[in-house]
Motif scaffolding. Sequence first.
Motif, short mmCIF file in Angstrom:
data_model
loop_
_atom_site.label_atom_id
_atom_site.label_comp_id
_atom_site.label_asym_id
_atom_site.label_seq_id
_atom_site.Cartn_x
_atom_site.Cartn_y
_atom_site.Cartn_z
N GLU A 16 0.83 -1.20 0.00
CA GLU A 16 0.00 0.00 0.00
C GLU A 16 0.87 1.25 0.00
O GLU A 16 0.54 2.24 -0.65
CB GLU A 16 -0.93 0.00 1.21
CG GLU A 16 -2.01 -1.07 1.12
CD GLU A 16 -3.14 -0.82 2.12
OE1 GLU A 16 -3.12 0.26 2.75
OE2 GLU A 16 -4.02 -1.68 2.25
N ASP A 19 2.09 1.58 -3.59
CA ASP A 19 1.02 1.94 -4.53
C ASP A 19 0.56 3.38 -4.36
O ASP A 19 0.26 4.06 -5.35
CB ASP A 19 -0.17 1.00 -4.36
CG ASP A 19 0.13 -0.43 -4.81
OD1 ASP A 19 1.13 -0.60 -5.54
OD2 ASP A 19 -0.61 -1.35 -4.42
N ASN A 20 0.50 3.85 -3.12
CA ASN A 20 -0.13 5.14 -2.85
C ASN A 20 0.86 6.30 -2.71
O ASN A 20 0.46 7.42 -2.41
CB ASN A 20 -0.99 5.04 -1.59
CG ASN A 20 -2.15 4.08 -1.77
OD1 ASN A 20 -2.79 4.06 -2.82
ND2 ASN A 20 -2.41 3.26 -0.76
N ARG A 453 -10.05 -4.35 2.36
CA ARG A 453 -8.72 -4.27 1.80
C ARG A 453 -8.31 -5.67 1.32
O ARG A 453 -8.69 -6.69 1.90
CB ARG A 453 -7.69 -3.79 2.85
CG ARG A 453 -7.68 -2.26 3.03
CD ARG A 453 -7.08 -1.58 1.82
NE ARG A 453 -6.96 -0.15 2.01
CZ ARG A 453 -7.87 0.74 1.66
NH1 ARG A 453 -9.00 0.32 1.10
NH2 ARG A 453 -7.69 2.02 1.82
#
Length: 456
Positions: A16, A19-20, A453
């Motif tokens: 995460e 990705d973010n 998630r």
Amino acid sequence: MDGNLSPEFKSMISQELKDNNYINKVDFVKYGVKRGLRNADGTGVMAGLTKICSVEGYYMDDGEKIPKKGHLYYRGVDLDDIVDACVKENRFGFEEVAWLLLFGHLPTKKQLEYFEKYLSDHRELPENFTEDMIMKAPSPDIMNKLARGVLSLYSYDDNPNDTSLENVLQQSLNLIAQTPTMIAYDYQVKRRHYYHKSMYIHPPVPGQTTAQVLLYSLRSDKQFTDEEAKLLDRCLMIHAEHGGGNNSTFATRVLSSSGTDTYSAIAAGIGSLKGPRHGGANKKVSQMVDFFMENVDDVTDENQVADYLRKILRKEAGDGSGLIYGMGHAVYTLSDPRAVILKREAEKFCKGKDFEKEFRLLSNIEKMTPIVFKEETKSDKCMCANVDLYSGFVYKMLDIPADLYTPLFATARMVGWTAHRIEELYTGGRIIRPAYKSIEKRVDYVPLDERKRNQE
């Protein structure tokens, strides 16, 4: 208390995070954002004006960047001329450079004597500072320890938040005087705690120049030659300043623009200089030299050096980064005047000593890198040696431990940082706040119980 993240939590959040927090480089072009505050041709975005220093390595002709011999001007005076005068007159020059950068003109003999005495009289750290702030909290990295020390000096200042020019000047002069003492003591404590070697604290001797203080404090027998001290002095002179746009000085100006105290602003500069893309690069050069020594039969042979350089560029050798450390610069093209000065002084010093072989290697790296780089990348980029190629070598010849390479840089650059802080406080007038464009898409808020998630 264990401060480490558990493996389970790391596994849950690692992807995460990736990705973010990634922004495609194409988006920077799309929105006209100049990454690193750099123009498309690699030149820096014009972010301010200064009278302190000019870094010149090219000129523009009809929008084209034309390489030229590098020059570094301190308050309009060519650094080459300052160094040449000191060499010719066989005298120290760092204190003269410090006066010039801070006050804007070359000092008279009387002014220089007064300035040197002030620095000499203020080398000592505050009472109990060494015991409480240095000895009780050893650090594996001297730069972090220096930053902590500078921040701690705030507590020993009767008027730390006063940003009047007179008070900031006094704080600045004291920092310039005390930094050599701090880094020497920081290193001694590291020697004892991490290397299990003897620690020796030599209080500064009145009348010594900055270079002499450093060598006196670092050597167990306190002995050094005049030639050694003068060589270190040249290093301090050329590292004292390099324009408002270099990363650490810009960081200092950014914090100064907010109106914060001197110690906070200078600690920011120290944190920036620690980075391997900035002041920490000289240690990477030393590491690279070790790779050459271990893997090249004859480092004095240009062809063998060139072959290993090719392997480095192909990420087949060295540290695997594909970078040739000590080569190339954001501004300098045909030459870095600091590297030219250091190379000349290093060559004189190492003559007849065991260091001649390593000097030949560095010279071969400097000569062959542009050739190999052009062959491997098909690029016509002008590439010269930068100051880091020779600075670590000089420190090595002076028997200065690698732990102190970047702190010595900081000792010299303390002058430039404080000069730019004063200029920013006096003439800036605005908090520095560049714009960042958000490219994140708008999303609806989802109640806690409804969130899902992939990791769950």
